[in-house]
Structure formats: C-alpha cells, structure tokens
Motif scaffolding. Structure first.
Motif, PDB file in Angstrom:
ATOM      1  N   SER A   1     -16.438  29.844 -45.585  1.00 57.53           N
ATOM      2  CA  SER A   1     -15.854  29.061 -44.505  1.00 57.53           C
ATOM      3  C   SER A   1     -16.814  27.959 -44.118  1.00 57.53           C
ATOM      4  N   THR A   2     -16.312  26.737 -44.100  1.00 55.81           N
ATOM      5  CA  THR A   2     -17.129  25.597 -43.695  1.00 55.81           C
ATOM      6  C   THR A   2     -16.826  25.181 -42.262  1.00 55.81           C
ATOM      7  N   ARG A   3     -16.013  25.949 -41.585  1.00 53.46           N
ATOM      8  CA  ARG A   3     -15.574  25.576 -40.241  1.00 53.46           C
ATOM      9  C   ARG A   3     -16.633  25.925 -39.199  1.00 53.46           C
ATOM     10  N   THR A   4     -16.626  25.182 -38.133  1.00 60.68           N
ATOM     11  CA  THR A   4     -17.596  25.391 -37.063  1.00 60.68           C
ATOM     12  C   THR A   4     -17.364  26.736 -36.378  1.00 60.68           C
ATOM     13  N   SER A   5     -16.106  27.060 -36.138  1.00 67.18           N
ATOM     14  CA  SER A   5     -15.767  28.308 -35.463  1.00 67.18           C
ATOM     15  C   SER A   5     -15.610  29.431 -36.476  1.00 67.18           C
ATOM     16  N   PHE A   6     -16.182  30.562 -36.155  1.00 67.15           N
ATOM     17  CA  PHE A   6     -16.037  31.765 -36.999  1.00 67.15           C
ATOM     18  C   PHE A   6     -15.413  32.883 -36.180  1.00 67.15           C
ATOM     19  N   LEU A   7     -14.684  32.477 -35.140  1.00 63.55           N
ATOM     20  CA  LEU A   7     -14.088  33.453 -34.231  1.00 63.55           C
ATOM     21  C   LEU A   7     -13.151  34.420 -34.969  1.00 63.55           C
ATOM     22  N   TYR A   8     -12.364  33.863 -35.845  1.00 58.46           N
ATOM     23  CA  TYR A   8     -11.395  34.676 -36.583  1.00 58.46           C
ATOM     24  C   TYR A   8     -11.934  34.974 -37.976  1.00 58.46           C
ATOM     25  N   TYR A   9     -13.061  35.626 -38.014  1.00 63.11           N
ATOM     26  CA  TYR A   9     -13.751  35.899 -39.280  1.00 63.11           C
ATOM     27  C   TYR A   9     -12.945  36.831 -40.171  1.00 63.11           C
ATOM     28  N   ASN A  10     -12.024  37.576 -39.598  1.00 64.05           N
ATOM     29  CA  ASN A  10     -11.255  38.540 -40.379  1.00 64.05           C
ATOM     30  C   ASN A  10      -9.925  37.980 -40.871  1.00 64.05           C
ATOM     31  N   ALA A  11      -9.698  36.702 -40.654  1.00 61.55           N
ATOM     32  CA  ALA A  11      -8.446  36.080 -41.073  1.00 61.55           C
ATOM     33  C   ALA A  11      -8.663  35.226 -42.306  1.00 61.55           C
ATOM     34  N   PRO A  12      -7.849  35.428 -43.346  1.00 59.12           N
ATOM     35  CA  PRO A  12      -8.011  34.606 -44.554  1.00 59.12           C
ATOM     36  C   PRO A  12      -7.934  33.107 -44.270  1.00 59.12           C
ATOM     37  N   MET A  13      -7.172  32.713 -43.279  1.00 55.00           N
ATOM     38  CA  MET A  13      -6.998  31.299 -42.998  1.00 55.00           C
ATOM     39  C   MET A  13      -8.289  30.642 -42.525  1.00 55.00           C
ATOM     40  N   THR A  14      -9.277  31.419 -42.130  1.00 55.43           N
ATOM     41  CA  THR A  14     -10.558  30.867 -41.700  1.00 55.43           C
ATOM     42  C   THR A  14     -11.379  30.319 -42.857  1.00 55.43           C
ATOM     43  N   TYR A  15     -11.072  30.774 -44.050  1.00 48.28           N
ATOM     44  CA  TYR A  15     -11.889  30.473 -45.209  1.00 48.28           C
ATOM     45  C   TYR A  15     -11.284  29.359 -46.047  1.00 48.28           C
ATOM     46  N   ASP A  16     -12.163  28.482 -46.505  1.00 41.72           N
ATOM     47  CA  ASP A  16     -11.723  27.305 -47.232  1.00 41.72           C
ATOM     48  C   ASP A  16     -11.799  27.478 -48.747  1.00 41.72           C
ATOM     49  N   TYR A  17     -12.693  28.330 -49.198  1.00 39.50           N
ATOM     50  CA  TYR A  17     -12.907  28.489 -50.635  1.00 39.50           C
ATOM     51  C   TYR A  17     -12.890  29.976 -50.997  1.00 39.50           C
ATOM     52  N   TRP A  18     -12.353  30.252 -52.168  1.00 36.77           N
ATOM     53  CA  TRP A  18     -12.209  31.623 -52.642  1.00 36.77           C
ATOM     54  C   TRP A  18     -12.659  31.742 -54.092  1.00 36.77           C
ATOM     55  N   GLY A  19     -13.227  32.896 -54.408  1.00 37.75           N
ATOM     56  CA  GLY A  19     -13.519  33.190 -55.790  1.00 37.75           C
ATOM     57  C   GLY A  19     -12.296  33.715 -56.507  1.00 37.75           C
ATOM     58  N   GLN A  20     -12.458  34.024 -57.768  1.00 38.74           N
ATOM     59  CA  GLN A  20     -11.338  34.476 -58.584  1.00 38.74           C
ATOM     60  C   GLN A  20     -11.090  35.976 -58.453  1.00 38.74           C
ATOM     61  N   GLY A  21     -12.043  36.677 -57.877  1.00 40.06           N
ATOM     62  CA  GLY A  21     -11.886  38.106 -57.657  1.00 40.06           C
ATOM     63  C   GLY A  21     -12.529  38.950 -58.743  1.00 40.06           C
ATOM     64  N   THR A  22     -12.917  40.156 -58.370  1.00 44.86           N
ATOM     65  CA  THR A  22     -13.460  41.122 -59.318  1.00 44.86           C
ATOM     66  C   THR A  22     -12.811  42.476 -59.033  1.00 44.86           C
ATOM     67  N   GLN A  23     -12.408  43.155 -60.087  1.00 46.37           N
ATOM     68  CA  GLN A  23     -11.666  44.406 -59.938  1.00 46.37           C
ATOM     69  C   GLN A  23     -12.615  45.571 -59.685  1.00 46.37           C
ATOM     70  N   VAL A  24     -12.300  46.349 -58.682  1.00 45.56           N
ATOM     71  CA  VAL A  24     -13.008  47.599 -58.396  1.00 45.56           C
ATOM     72  C   VAL A  24     -11.993  48.729 -58.501  1.00 45.56           C
ATOM     73  N   THR A  25     -12.284  49.675 -59.365  1.00 45.92           N
ATOM     74  CA  THR A  25     -11.407  50.827 -59.542  1.00 45.92           C
ATOM     75  C   THR A  25     -12.204  52.106 -59.304  1.00 45.92           C
ATOM     76  N   VAL A  26     -11.728  52.907 -58.371  1.00 47.05           N
ATOM     77  CA  VAL A  26     -12.398  54.158 -58.038  1.00 47.05           C
ATOM     78  C   VAL A  26     -11.508  55.309 -58.499  1.00 47.05           C
ATOM     79  N   SER A  27     -12.051  56.137 -59.361  1.00 45.37           N
ATOM     80  CA  SER A  27     -11.282  57.262 -59.898  1.00 45.37           C
ATOM     81  C   SER A  27     -11.620  58.541 -59.148  1.00 45.37           C
ATOM     82  N   SER A  28     -10.654  59.421 -59.084  1.00 51.75           N
ATOM     83  CA  SER A  28     -10.863  60.689 -58.367  1.00 51.75           C
ATOM     84  C   SER A  28     -11.493  61.738 -59.250  1.00 51.75           C
TER      85      SER A  28
END
Length: 126
Positions: free
Chosen positions: A99-126
């Motif tokens: 997030s490059t925004r000045t306010s980080f009030l809504y840190y838990n909201a995706p809309m606060t963030y401007d850039y995203w990575g492509q993701g990495t898969q985490v799989t937990v087996s029982s």
C-alpha cells in the motif's frame, strides 16, 4: 511501479511450519505498508497480517494470532510471513500486497493495497 514476487509456499503436514517471502521492487519499499492475504478455493480473499512501513506496528487476523509472524527486511526489500502450527484450514493461495497510501486505517481491506503479487500456494495435509 511496484512488483511483488512471493515464494516459500508448498505442502506441509498439519502442525508444521513454513516461511513465505515476498521480494519487492521499488526504491521506496521501506515506505510501503505491507500485508499478507490468502484465498482458499470458493472463498473470498481474506486478510492475514499487515505491517506498517516503519515496522513499529503489526496487525493480525484473529485466526492467526500467536501462530504467524509478519516481518520485513527493508535493506533487502523483503517481506516475510512465518507460519507455525499450520492446520488444514490454512490451505490457500497466499498473496503479499503493498500500500502506497498515507492512511493505513483499513489495513485488513484489499482495497487499501495498490500492488499485489501473483500468489504462492500453501497446502496443509492432515
């Protein structure tokens, strides 16, 4: 422009640990507020953890408190998520975000963030 590249995902047994890494480009990485989100199949993207650019404040979703730790290494432009005591409900694609925004009030909201990575898969087996 900021580019984020995650790594460190994989398959782990329940109770195990993983450390996710996110490498960021951009000369001003140290001034970005950063976050980790995850998305399981058929579910919406959800907040996991966030950290203010100066590293002074961290925030966690209730379901990861005490198990996950978010941190940065500004000298290396790196964001980390140490995940311990993993369970099957932690299975998801994990994304880092900046997030490059000045306010980080809504840190838990995706809309606060401007850039995203492509993701990495985490799989937990029982």
């Amino acid at each position: 422009q900021v580019q984020l590249v995650e790594s460190g995902g994989g398959l782990v047994q329940a109770g195990g640990s993983l450390r996710l890494s996110c490498e960021a480009s951009g000369r001003t990485f140290s001034t970005y507020n950063m976050g980790w989100f995850r998305q399981a199949p058929g579910k919406e993207r959800e907040f996991v953890a966030a950290i203010r650019w100066n590293g002074g404040y961290t925030y966690y979703a209730n379901f990861v408190k005490g198990r996950f730790t978010i941190s940065t290494d500004n000298a290396k432009n790196m964001l980390y998520l140490q995940m311990n005591s993993l369970n099957t409900e932690d299975t998801a694609v994990y994304y880092c975000a900046a997030s490059t925004r000045t306010s980080f009030l809504y840190y838990n909201a995706p809309m606060t963030y401007d850039y995203w990575g492509q993701g990495t898969q985490v799989t937990v087996s029982s």
